[in-house]
Design a protein around this motif. Structure first.
Motif, mmCIF file in Angstrom:
data_model
loop_
_atom_site.group_PDB
_atom_site.id
_atom_site.type_symbol
_atom_site.label_atom_id
_atom_site.label_comp_id
_atom_site.label_asym_id
_atom_site.label_seq_id
_atom_site.Cartn_x
_atom_site.Cartn_y
_atom_site.Cartn_z
ATOM 1 N N ARG A 153 14.820 -2.913 8.246
ATOM 2 C CA ARG A 153 15.815 -2.543 9.251
ATOM 3 C C ARG A 153 15.277 -1.530 10.263
ATOM 4 N NH1 ARG A 153 21.357 -3.694 7.599
ATOM 5 N NH2 ARG A 153 21.254 -5.065 5.795
ATOM 6 N N GLY A 154 13.986 -1.414 10.325
ATOM 7 C CA GLY A 154 13.385 -0.571 11.348
ATOM 8 C C GLY A 154 12.878 0.773 10.887
ATOM 9 N N PHE A 155 13.136 1.142 9.631
ATOM 10 C CA PHE A 155 12.611 2.417 9.145
ATOM 11 C C PHE A 155 11.123 2.261 8.864
ATOM 12 C CE2 PHE A 155 11.326 5.448 5.929
ATOM 13 C CZ PHE A 155 11.902 6.629 6.367
ATOM 14 N N HIS A 156 10.336 3.233 9.332
ATOM 15 C CA HIS A 156 8.889 3.196 9.138
ATOM 16 C C HIS A 156 8.342 4.614 9.268
ATOM 17 C CE1 HIS A 156 4.929 1.144 9.187
ATOM 18 N NE2 HIS A 156 4.568 2.153 9.938
ATOM 19 N N CYS A 157 7.609 5.051 8.261
ATOM 20 C CA CYS A 157 6.984 6.374 8.350
ATOM 21 C C CYS A 157 5.698 6.383 7.526
ATOM 22 C CB CYS A 157 7.939 7.470 7.880
ATOM 23 S SG CYS A 157 8.284 7.460 6.121
ATOM 24 N N HIS A 158 4.868 7.363 7.803
ATOM 25 C CA HIS A 158 3.609 7.537 7.084
ATOM 26 C C HIS A 158 3.737 8.660 6.066
ATOM 27 C CE1 HIS A 158 2.101 5.201 10.507
ATOM 28 N NE2 HIS A 158 1.077 4.890 9.732
ATOM 29 N N PHE A 159 2.923 8.593 5.034
ATOM 30 C CA PHE A 159 2.856 9.686 4.061
ATOM 31 C C PHE A 159 1.397 10.037 3.796
ATOM 32 C CE2 PHE A 159 2.872 5.757 1.562
ATOM 33 C CZ PHE A 159 1.884 5.966 0.608
ATOM 34 N N SER A 160 1.183 11.223 3.296
ATOM 35 C CA SER A 160 -0.166 11.715 3.016
ATOM 36 C C SER A 160 -0.496 11.562 1.533
ATOM 37 C CB SER A 160 -0.295 13.189 3.411
ATOM 38 O OG SER A 160 -0.092 13.361 4.798
ATOM 39 N N VAL A 161 -1.745 11.292 1.258
ATOM 40 C CA VAL A 161 -2.234 11.251 -0.120
ATOM 41 C C VAL A 161 -3.725 11.565 -0.085
ATOM 42 C CG1 VAL A 161 -2.657 8.760 -0.004
ATOM 43 C CG2 VAL A 161 -2.389 9.866 -2.232
ATOM 44 N N GLU A 162 -4.187 12.338 -1.049
ATOM 45 C CA GLU A 162 -5.604 12.697 -1.085
ATOM 46 C C GLU A 162 -6.449 11.441 -1.315
ATOM 47 O OE1 GLU A 162 -6.249 15.692 -4.004
ATOM 48 O OE2 GLU A 162 -4.723 17.035 -3.178
ATOM 49 N N PRO A 163 -7.563 11.313 -0.599
ATOM 50 C CA PRO A 163 -8.376 10.092 -0.688
ATOM 51 C C PRO A 163 -8.811 9.745 -2.111
ATOM 52 C CG PRO A 163 -9.067 11.411 1.185
ATOM 53 C CD PRO A 163 -8.070 12.238 0.435
ATOM 54 N N TYR A 164 -9.189 10.748 -2.913
ATOM 55 C CA TYR A 164 -9.643 10.471 -4.281
ATOM 56 C C TYR A 164 -8.516 9.882 -5.118
ATOM 57 C CZ TYR A 164 -11.289 11.338 -9.048
ATOM 58 O OH TYR A 164 -11.637 11.197 -10.364
ATOM 59 N N ARG A 165 -7.325 10.467 -5.015
ATOM 60 C CA ARG A 165 -6.190 9.960 -5.781
ATOM 61 C C ARG A 165 -5.785 8.567 -5.302
ATOM 62 N NH1 ARG A 165 -2.895 15.703 -5.881
ATOM 63 N NH2 ARG A 165 -3.531 16.324 -7.991
ATOM 64 N N LYS A 166 -5.856 8.369 -4.012
ATOM 65 C CA LYS A 166 -5.547 7.057 -3.444
ATOM 66 C C LYS A 166 -6.512 6.006 -3.989
ATOM 67 C CE LYS A 166 -5.387 4.622 1.014
ATOM 68 N NZ LYS A 166 -5.436 4.791 2.489
ATOM 69 N N GLU A 167 -7.781 6.323 -4.017
ATOM 70 C CA GLU A 167 -8.785 5.379 -4.505
ATOM 71 C C GLU A 167 -8.535 5.004 -5.965
ATOM 72 O OE1 GLU A 167 -13.653 4.985 -4.990
ATOM 73 O OE2 GLU A 167 -12.756 6.896 -4.420
ATOM 74 N N LEU A 168 -8.200 5.999 -6.793
ATOM 75 C CA LEU A 168 -7.951 5.719 -8.201
ATOM 76 C C LEU A 168 -6.752 4.790 -8.376
ATOM 77 C CD1 LEU A 168 -8.551 9.140 -10.030
ATOM 78 C CD2 LEU A 168 -10.132 7.240 -9.671
#
Length: 201
Positions: A153-168
């Motif tokens: 319905r049009g909601f869109h946002c970004h969030f942050s995450v540390e690269p190492y945790r994201k990779e895991l």
């Protein structure tokens, strides 16, 4: 752990702040030594009274029993550092928690157990709560690769995450698994270290 890349899931709106780990999983269940089977005890003191379901509690409502995204208030996971809290959430089927803030220890434990905690601004969280009230079975898409939260319905946002945790999370690895990826290098180092030690002796 199960790899996490992208998922679309039903939102469970738990409109509360300062939800502590004793509420998430009460202390009487900490004696269990398994890492599974905790889902039935998630929010036990809120879900049950005298052994019967409290119908008003969100997780006891049919619409939300299969929810996979928990939407909640600030300082989620405060209190003791029990790792059983994320175990209970993941065992119940929750893969993502969205909140304005998390207690530090819970935030760290969540990643270690394949649970994605997403920090959004309070205004964004408020918008999601309103969408959930207006739309039965409200769903969100979580894209970890591009670090976005969106709906249809049009909601869109970004969030942050540390690269190492994201990779895991993307690879479905915990910290031990990530170390074992380098098993050959570790074995080689230990072999050479033993030889060096014997020569010195």
């Amino acid at each position: 752990m199960k790899a996490f890349t992208e998922m679309t899931g039903k939102v469970v709106p738990l409109d509360a702040i300062n939800v502590d780990t004793d509420a998430i999983l009460p202390k009487q269940f900490l004696k269990r030594i398994e890492r599974t089977g905790f889902g039935e005890f998630l929010f036990y003191d809120w879900r049950y009274e005298n052994g019967k379901e409290v119908q008003e509690f969100v997780l006891n409502q049919d619409m939300y029993r299969d929810g996979t995204i928990l939407l909640t208030g600030k300082n989620f996971g405060c209190g003791s550092s029990r790792e059983h809290a994320p175990w209970a959430l993941t065992d119940f089927g929750i893969r993502v928690i969205i909140a304005p803030s998390f207690a530090d220890i819970f935030y760290n434990n969540a990643f270690k157990n394949g649970l994605l905690p997403i920090v959004l601004e309070e205004g964004e969280v408020g918008n999601l709560f309103r969408h959930g009230e207006d739309i039965p079975g409200y769903r969100l898409t979580i894209d970890l690769v591009h670090q976005t939260v969106s709906d249809d319905r049009g909601f869109h946002c970004h969030f942050s995450v540390e690269p190492y945790r994201k990779e895991l999370l993307l690879k479905g690895l915990d910290e031990i698994d990530s170390t074992l990826v380098n098993q050959e290098i570790i074995d080689s180092f230990e072999k050479n270290h033993r030889i060096h030690y014997r020569l010195k002796s």
